[in-house]
Write an enzyme that holds these catalytic residues in place. Structure first.
Site, mmCIF file in Angstrom:
data_model
loop_
_atom_site.group_PDB
_atom_site.id
_atom_site.type_symbol
_atom_site.label_atom_id
_atom_site.label_comp_id
_atom_site.label_asym_id
_atom_site.label_seq_id
_atom_site.Cartn_x
_atom_site.Cartn_y
_atom_site.Cartn_z
ATOM 1 C CG ASP A 261 -1.659 1.262 1.460
ATOM 2 O OD1 ASP A 261 -2.340 1.699 0.512
ATOM 3 O OD2 ASP A 261 -1.567 1.837 2.555
ATOM 4 C CE LYS B 245 -7.983 7.691 -0.324
ATOM 5 N NZ LYS B 245 -7.737 6.739 0.783
#
Length: 262
Positions: free
Chosen positions: A10, A51
């Site tokens: 990540d 998001k």
């Protein structure tokens, strides 16, 4: 043991941005602008997701949902999500370059993996536009994975879907998921890895799940560090993590016990 072929990291909270503060700051400011003050726990709970999905998840949280309905006299809808996301994207883009410092142990770990012929991949909850900023600044700091994929590369199907990991595997032409490792700092990262069928590792220090800056973490007593680490470990375990490491320095020793690393 299976030969290790690729490690997929990540970004924020795992390899850069200790504590994963860039998106947290932007989410908090956006909700406040709409008259809703979220707690840090509410902001961080969906961390790692695409998001827009993160905003949608926050709006569905019972406390936030109630506050929204009290303020606006109706439930939130898709148009509200779009409005919040549009503001969020602008705020995040304006601060991202300030949150790209490399976390401790990352450069050294990546160097060792590359020396062993292991590919370095990455996935993210950021968009391609956001990643252009992050990748450029991270490279200036010395970190450049062999590949990265955002949800823009997978028809907006971000975590916990496995498709960004699959894109990395395709790019590296790995022989099977058994030779792939995913390392992340959120429950969403673990779920992504498990969905893809790869060995999934959660990292504690500097993680979004821990939610502390390096200064805050270093100021804790040993007992408090252990207590907080246990809480983060439990979250990862509940999500199905195959292993948990305290920091990046622990990754290579762990992998050597599980995989063939030539």
């Amino acid at each position: 043991m299976k030969k290790l072929e690729a490690v997929i990291f990540d970004w924020a909270g795992t390899t850069v941005d200790y504590g994963c503060f860039a998106p947290v700051q932007a989410f908090a400011e956006v909700f406040k602008a709409f008259g809703i003050e979220p707690t840090m726990e509410e902001v961080r709970e969906p961390m790692g997701m695409l998001k827009r999905d993160h905003i949608k998840t926050m709006l569905a949280m019972p406390r936030i949902r109630t506050l929204w309905e009290e303020k606006y006299g109706r439930p939130s809808g898709e148009a509200d999500i779009d409005s919040l996301y549009q503001m969020f994207e602008g705020k995040l883009m304006s601060i991202l370059e300030n949150f790209t410092d490399i976390k401790p142990g990352v450069l050294e770990t990546v160097k060792i993996l590359r020396e062993k012929g292991i590919s370095i991949g990455s996935t993210t909850g950021y968009t391609d536009g956001m990643m252009e900023i992050v990748v450029k600044k991270a490279e200036e700091h010395g970190y450049k994975p062999d590949a990265w994929f955002s949800p823009d590369s997978t028809n907006k199907l971000g975590r916990p879907y496995p498709y960004m990991i699959y894109r990395n595997m395709e790019a590296f032409a790995v022989s099977s998921a058994d030779g792939v490792v995913k390392v992340g700092d959120t429950v969403s990262d673990i779920k992504e890895g498990k969905s893809a069928g790869v060995f999934s590792i959660g990292i504690i220090e500097g993680s979004s799940e821990m939610g502390l800056s390096r200064e805050e973490y270093d100021s804790l007593t040993g007992e408090e560090k252990s207590r907080r680490a246990a809480l983060v470990t439990a979250k990862y375990a509940e999500a199905g993590a195959d292993a948990v490491i305290h920091n990046m320095w622990d990754l290579i020793p762990l992998l050597k016990n599980i995989f063939i690393i030539e």
